[in-house]
Design a protein around this motif. Structure first.
Motif, PDB file in Angstrom:
ATOM      1  N   ALA A  59      15.237   6.245  26.678  1.00 12.81           N
ATOM      2  CA  ALA A  59      15.906   5.070  26.123  1.00 12.81           C
ATOM      3  C   ALA A  59      15.736   5.071  24.603  1.00 12.81           C
ATOM      4  O   ALA A  59      14.631   5.265  24.103  1.00 12.81           O
ATOM      5  N   ASP A  60      16.837   4.875  23.905  1.00  9.77           N
ATOM      6  CA  ASP A  60      16.817   4.680  22.454  1.00  9.77           C
ATOM      7  C   ASP A  60      17.022   3.200  22.220  1.00  9.77           C
ATOM      8  O   ASP A  60      18.084   2.660  22.550  1.00  9.77           O
ATOM      9  N   TRP A  61      16.004   2.549  21.673  1.00 11.87           N
ATOM     10  CA  TRP A  61      16.029   1.104  21.530  1.00 11.87           C
ATOM     11  C   TRP A  61      16.137   0.678  20.080  1.00 11.87           C
ATOM     12  O   TRP A  61      15.846   1.431  19.152  1.00 11.87           O
ATOM     13  N   GLY A  62      16.508  -0.580  19.905  1.00 16.77           N
ATOM     14  CA  GLY A  62      16.576  -1.199  18.590  1.00 16.77           C
ATOM     15  C   GLY A  62      15.927  -2.566  18.646  1.00 16.77           C
ATOM     16  O   GLY A  62      15.073  -2.826  19.498  1.00 16.77           O
ATOM     17  N   THR A  63      16.378  -3.454  17.794  1.00 14.26           N
ATOM     18  CA  THR A  63      15.739  -4.760  17.650  1.00 14.26           C
ATOM     19  C   THR A  63      16.094  -5.753  18.745  1.00 14.26           C
ATOM     20  O   THR A  63      15.508  -6.821  18.814  1.00 14.26           O
ATOM     21  N   ALA A  64      17.035  -5.433  19.610  1.00  9.32           N
ATOM     22  CA  ALA A  64      17.508  -6.397  20.605  1.00  9.32           C
ATOM     23  C   ALA A  64      16.661  -6.453  21.878  1.00  9.32           C
ATOM     24  O   ALA A  64      16.966  -7.216  22.777  1.00  9.32           O
ATOM     25  N   VAL A  65      15.617  -5.667  21.970  1.00  9.60           N
ATOM     26  CA  VAL A  65      14.766  -5.659  23.165  1.00  9.60           C
ATOM     27  C   VAL A  65      13.634  -6.668  22.966  1.00  9.60           C
ATOM     28  O   VAL A  65      13.010  -6.734  21.905  1.00  9.60           O
ATOM     29  N   SER A  66      13.343  -7.440  24.018  1.00  4.72           N
ATOM     30  CA  SER A  66      12.363  -8.520  23.912  1.00  4.72           C
ATOM     31  C   SER A  66      10.918  -8.022  23.882  1.00  4.72           C
ATOM     32  O   SER A  66      10.624  -6.878  24.234  1.00  4.72           O
ATOM     33  N   LYS A  67      10.030  -8.912  23.507  1.00  2.00           N
ATOM     34  CA  LYS A  67       8.599  -8.644  23.470  1.00  2.00           C
ATOM     35  C   LYS A  67       8.110  -8.206  24.855  1.00  2.00           C
ATOM     36  O   LYS A  67       8.585  -8.702  25.874  1.00  2.00           O
ATOM     37  N   ASP A  68       7.155  -7.292  24.887  1.00  2.00           N
ATOM     38  CA  ASP A  68       6.559  -6.783  26.120  1.00  2.00           C
ATOM     39  C   ASP A  68       7.628  -6.365  27.125  1.00  2.00           C
ATOM     40  O   ASP A  68       7.758  -6.931  28.213  1.00  2.00           O
ATOM     41  N   PRO A  69       8.429  -5.354  26.783  1.00  2.00           N
ATOM     42  CA  PRO A  69       9.553  -4.986  27.635  1.00  2.00           C
ATOM     43  C   PRO A  69       9.142  -4.500  29.029  1.00  2.00           C
ATOM     44  O   PRO A  69       8.110  -3.847  29.201  1.00  2.00           O
TER      45      PRO A  69
END
Length: 103
Positions: A59-69
């Motif tokens: 997974a390539d993530w950015g700023t839109a993922v919530s805390k403690d995914p």
């Protein structure tokens, strides 16, 4: 330091179901603290799962993922006792990885 990664991986027939919880602040850089100052961005940019050395989920993530995914997925293959390695990299160069046994 304890790992930030918790995993439950269970082999069921031909598939392995994986549930993962990662402790990470996942700050977007757009939120202000109590003093009205922006909290600097701090988030996971890449998450990788490897089964016996073979990537099964990236997974390539950015700023839109919530805390403690929390991540849940399934892949074909995997047997009880096989290794499942989980690793992440964040935008500040932080990393963590851990290897778990499939149940």
């Amino acid at each position: 330091m304890a790992s930030s990664i918790r995993v439950r991986a269970i082999a069921k027939g031909e598939t392995t179901e994986v549930q993962t919880l990662i402790q990470h602040p996942m700050d977007s850089g757009f939120i202000k603290n109590d003093k009205g100052e922006f909290i600097p961005a701090h988030f996971i940019t890449e998450l990788t799962f490897e089964h016996n050395g073979r990537p099964v989920f990236i997974a390539d993530w950015g700023t839109a993922v919530s805390k403690d995914p929390y991540v849940k997925f399934a892949f074909k293959g995997g047997a009880k006792g096989d290794d499942l390695k989980v690793s992440w990299i964040d935008n500040k160069g932080g990393t963590d990885s851990a290897t778990f046994k499939i149940q």
